[in-house]
Enzyme design. Structure first.
Site, mmCIF file in Angstrom:
data_model
loop_
_atom_site.group_PDB
_atom_site.id
_atom_site.type_symbol
_atom_site.label_atom_id
_atom_site.label_comp_id
_atom_site.label_asym_id
_atom_site.label_seq_id
_atom_site.Cartn_x
_atom_site.Cartn_y
_atom_site.Cartn_z
ATOM 1 N N SER A 77 0.807 -1.079 0.109
ATOM 2 C CA SER A 77 -0.039 0.588 0.040
ATOM 3 C C SER A 77 0.939 1.454 0.023
ATOM 4 C CB SER A 77 -0.959 -0.250 1.172
ATOM 5 O OG SER A 77 -1.536 1.144 1.513
ATOM 6 N N TYR A 89 -2.495 -1.108 11.028
ATOM 7 C CA TYR A 89 -2.637 -1.421 9.165
ATOM 8 C C TYR A 89 -0.929 -0.510 8.726
ATOM 9 C CZ TYR A 89 -4.465 -1.420 4.267
ATOM 10 O OH TYR A 89 -4.489 -1.144 2.681
HETATM 11 P P1 NAD Z 1 -11.296 -5.841 -0.504
HETATM 12 O O1 NAD Z 1 -12.595 -6.199 0.927
HETATM 13 O O2 NAD Z 1 -12.331 -5.248 -1.806
HETATM 14 O O3 NAD Z 1 -11.139 -7.777 -0.193
HETATM 15 C C1 NAD Z 1 -10.073 -8.304 0.507
HETATM 16 C C2 NAD Z 1 -9.859 -9.456 0.143
HETATM 17 O O4 NAD Z 1 -9.428 -10.102 1.112
HETATM 18 C C3 NAD Z 1 -11.503 -10.760 -0.268
HETATM 19 O O5 NAD Z 1 -11.304 -11.212 -1.074
HETATM 20 C C4 NAD Z 1 -11.881 -11.233 1.479
HETATM 21 O O6 NAD Z 1 -12.550 -12.215 0.804
HETATM 22 C C5 NAD Z 1 -10.510 -11.342 1.480
HETATM 23 N N1 NAD Z 1 -10.593 -11.280 3.119
HETATM 24 C C6 NAD Z 1 -9.944 -10.825 3.848
HETATM 25 N N2 NAD Z 1 -10.070 -11.463 5.256
HETATM 26 C C7 NAD Z 1 -10.173 -12.572 5.116
HETATM 27 C C8 NAD Z 1 -9.022 -13.984 5.476
HETATM 28 N N3 NAD Z 1 -9.946 -13.939 7.054
HETATM 29 N N4 NAD Z 1 -8.664 -14.929 5.297
HETATM 30 C C9 NAD Z 1 -9.303 -14.988 4.092
HETATM 31 N N5 NAD Z 1 -8.707 -14.264 2.911
HETATM 32 C C10 NAD Z 1 -9.934 -12.829 3.414
HETATM 33 O O7 NAD Z 1 -10.175 -5.541 -0.448
HETATM 34 P P2 NAD Z 1 -9.052 -4.310 -1.526
HETATM 35 O O8 NAD Z 1 -9.502 -2.795 -1.238
HETATM 36 O O9 NAD Z 1 -9.214 -5.506 -2.935
HETATM 37 O O10 NAD Z 1 -7.804 -4.782 -0.727
HETATM 38 C C11 NAD Z 1 -6.717 -5.944 -1.806
HETATM 39 C C12 NAD Z 1 -5.449 -5.461 -0.842
HETATM 40 O O11 NAD Z 1 -4.959 -4.036 -1.472
HETATM 41 C C13 NAD Z 1 -5.785 -5.319 0.680
HETATM 42 O O12 NAD Z 1 -4.479 -6.483 0.641
HETATM 43 C C14 NAD Z 1 -5.274 -3.926 1.009
HETATM 44 O O13 NAD Z 1 -4.845 -3.513 1.994
HETATM 45 C C15 NAD Z 1 -5.043 -3.526 -0.046
HETATM 46 N N6 NAD Z 1 -5.048 -2.267 -0.481
HETATM 47 C C16 NAD Z 1 -6.347 -2.081 -1.025
HETATM 48 C C17 NAD Z 1 -6.003 -0.368 -1.278
HETATM 49 C C18 NAD Z 1 -7.283 0.846 -1.578
HETATM 50 O O14 NAD Z 1 -7.538 1.252 -1.910
HETATM 51 N N7 NAD Z 1 -8.608 -0.332 -1.287
HETATM 52 C C19 NAD Z 1 -4.919 0.468 -1.238
HETATM 53 C C20 NAD Z 1 -3.732 -0.083 -0.788
HETATM 54 C C21 NAD Z 1 -3.676 -1.369 -0.773
#
Ligand code: NAD
Length: 250
Positions: A132, A145
């Site tokens: 991130s 986080y």
């Molecule tokens: P999201 O909530 O859409 O997806 C998260 C995924 O993780 C889902 O498939 C969920 O089912 C899975 N998950 C959650 N808890 C779990 C568990 N205990 N066991 C197995 N799977 C689990 O989120 P996203 O925004 O797509 O985030 C994905 C990654 O990207 C994360 O690591 C997040 O920190 C990172 N990220 C997101 C953003 C953003 O702006 N959305 C920015 C930077 C980094």
């Protein structure tokens, strides 16, 4: 380009992980999906991608071990599952701290340690960790986080060095704000923590960070993951790739 390669993407039932799984599948990789969600929705995704699915809860190291055994040899490991919790440090629930660290950081250690022996034996592998912008900078009220994502960046650099002469690369992709359920879910707590309206959170907290004033698109992250899997990316290792609309350039 990725025919014959097997890719496990954690947290691929939603958001960024799903976009990465779709992009790798479009290049011919065999996909193992992982993540939580409704069975019907997941069945549809698995059919769409002709993928296997493993519903391991990555908070549980024993479940991770079983997932890695069932998945078989993995050539491309994308550690993407993650969660957020927004609260001032003095109110931060210790159980939430533990869960954020377990999912965002410790699960990445477990999948990696179990995937690496096959990659080393084959002389080819790709480890891609969704970190991130918060792996290199911080925002208030996200102590667990930010700590977990800084640690993922350090972990990734370490294994890149360990694997440097094995044909296996390890890199982070570090998105800025991407409109996914993870972002949607943190808006109410951010409204509460900062005393703002929903629109103020979107414009004055989230997009305020990104000089482009646009959310990053999940598909753009999928395309970057595909690049990191190319042969031409064999010398890209230990990198932390920003895809954040210029956020961390400031
Ligand atoms: P999201 O909530 O859409 O997806 C998260 C995924 O993780 C889902 O498939 C969920 O089912 C899975 N998950 C959650 N808890 C779990 C568990 N205990 N066991 C197995 N799977 C689990 O989120 P996203 O925004 O797509 O985030 C994905 C990654 O990207 C994360 O690591 C997040 O920190 C990172 N990220 C997101 C953003 C953003 O702006 N959305 C920015 C930077 C980094």
């Amino acid at each position: 380009m990725l025919e014959g390669k097997r890719a496990l993407v954690t947290g691929s039932t939603s958001g960024i992980g799903l976009a990465i799984a779709r992009a790798l599948r479009a290049e011919g990789a065999d996909i193992v999906l992982n993540g939580l969600g409704e069975k019907d929705e997941i069945d549809k995704l698995a059919a769409e991608l002709d993928a296997d699915y493993n519903g391991a809860n990555l908070l549980d190291p024993a479940a991770i071990k079983e997932m890695m055994r069932e998945a078989g040899p993995i050539d491309i490991l994308v550690n993407n599952a993650g969660m957020q919790h927004v609260a001032p440090v003095e109110d931060f629930p210790p159980a939430k701290w533990d869960a954020v660290i377990a999912l965002n950081l410790t699960a990445t250690f477990h999948t990696t340690r179990l995937a690496v022996p096959h990659m080393k034996a084959k002389g080819w592998g790709r480890i891609i960790n969704t970190a991130s912008a918060h792996s290199v900078t911080a925002s208030p009220f996200k102590s667990a986080y930010n700590a977990s994502k800084h640690a993922v960046a350090g972990f990734t650099k370490t294994i890149a060095l360990e694997l440097a002469q094995t044909g296996v690369t390890a890199n982070c992709i570090s998105p800025g704000y991407v409109w996914t359920p993870l972002i949607e879910g943190q808006i109410p707590d951010t409204m509460k923590a900062r005393g703002l309206t929903r629109e103020e959170v979107i414009n004055d907290v989230l997009l305020a960070k990104q000089p482009t004033k646009k959310f990053v698109q999940p598909e753009e992250i999928g395309a970057l993951a595909v690049f990191l899997c190319r042969e031409e990316a064999g010398n890209v290792t230990g990198a932390n790739w920003a895809i954040d609309g210029g956020w961390t350039a400031e």
